[in-house]
Design a protein around this motif. Structure first.
Motif, PDB file in Angstrom:
ATOM      1  N   UNK A  32      20.854  15.973 -47.558  1.00  7.75           N
ATOM      2  CA  UNK A  32      21.988  15.764 -48.190  1.00  7.75           C
ATOM      3  C   UNK A  32      21.886  16.689 -49.750  1.00  7.75           C
ATOM      4  N   UNK A  33      22.921  17.323 -49.924  1.00  4.20           N
ATOM      5  CA  UNK A  33      23.018  18.091 -51.122  1.00  4.20           C
ATOM      6  C   UNK A  33      22.937  19.501 -50.832  1.00  4.20           C
ATOM      7  N   UNK A  34      22.302  19.715 -49.910  1.00  5.95           N
ATOM      8  CA  UNK A  34      22.309  21.333 -49.454  1.00  5.95           C
ATOM      9  C   UNK A  34      23.685  21.820 -48.723  1.00  5.95           C
ATOM     10  N   UNK A  35      24.129  22.973 -49.560  1.00  2.00           N
ATOM     11  CA  UNK A  35      25.551  23.189 -49.230  1.00  2.00           C
ATOM     12  C   UNK A  35      25.418  24.653 -48.255  1.00  2.00           C
ATOM     13  N   UNK A 127      15.318   8.840 -46.172  1.00  6.26           N
ATOM     14  CA  UNK A 127      15.754   8.124 -44.848  1.00  6.26           C
ATOM     15  C   UNK A 127      17.002   8.471 -44.291  1.00  6.26           C
ATOM     16  N   UNK A 128      18.162   8.944 -45.206  1.00  3.81           N
ATOM     17  CA  UNK A 128      19.446   9.458 -44.853  1.00  3.81           C
ATOM     18  C   UNK A 128      19.372  10.747 -44.018  1.00  3.81           C
ATOM     19  N   UNK A 129      18.453  11.675 -44.640  1.00  2.46           N
ATOM     20  CA  UNK A 129      18.203  12.849 -44.182  1.00  2.46           C
ATOM     21  C   UNK A 129      17.660  12.814 -42.684  1.00  2.46           C
ATOM     22  N   UNK A 130      16.924  11.839 -42.381  1.00  2.00           N
ATOM     23  CA  UNK A 130      15.990  11.520 -41.216  1.00  2.00           C
ATOM     24  C   UNK A 130      16.862  11.132 -40.291  1.00  2.00           C
ATOM     25  N   UNK A 131      17.794  10.312 -40.681  1.00  2.00           N
ATOM     26  CA  UNK A 131      19.044   9.785 -39.725  1.00  2.00           C
ATOM     27  C   UNK A 131      19.812  10.798 -39.460  1.00  2.00           C
TER      28      UNK A 131
END
Length: 143
Positions: A32-35, A127-131
């Protein structure tokens, strides 16, 4: 220093999961957040990201120990962690992520809540990144 540990099981062999983890260009698909993310030499990457509503850049250095990727920032805020892959069986892999950070640094660099609310937000983010990583690996496996 605060530490967060999370894990997820992936329906893919360890080698395929390892290859996806090392494909720097795919980081925007699951972090998340990496463009944008690009490799910069052996075991180095440059990340353009948006965090706390602001554009940021980070340089990251990685090293491998068996099936464990150890990483730390070399520019920007002092962040570090590990991502370990463990075979469950021949077709399934457990991914364990460990994130180390200074709460004050996160607040100063990225804004957002502090204290307990900050820890909860970081936990949700990891958790979101892992999902998202799980979904990427499993989707690529089916192709």
């Amino acid at each position: 220093m605060s530490t967060l540990e999370e894990q997820i099981d992936i329906d893919a062999p360890l080698d395929r999961t390892w290859d996806t983890l090392h494909r720097v260009e795919s980081y925007p698909a699951f972090v998340n957040g990496v463009r944008e993310a690009r490799p910069e030499g052996e075991n180095k990457a440059h990340l353009d990201l948006t965090a706390g509503g602001r554009a940021r850049e980070l340089d990251v250095e990685t090293s491998d120990r068996g099936k464990e990727m150890v990483w730390h920032t070399t520019s920007g805020p002092d962040l570090a962690g590990t991502v370990s892959l463990l075979p469950i069986d021949r077709d399934h892999t457990r991914v364990q992520a460990r994130f180390e950070y200074q709460p004050e640094t996160i607040k100063e660099e990225f804004g957002g809540p502090s204290g307990f609310a900050q820890a909860a937000a970081i936990e949700r983010g990891v958790r979101s990144d892992l999902q998202q990583f799980k979904e990427l690996v499993e989707r690529e496996r089916k192709q």
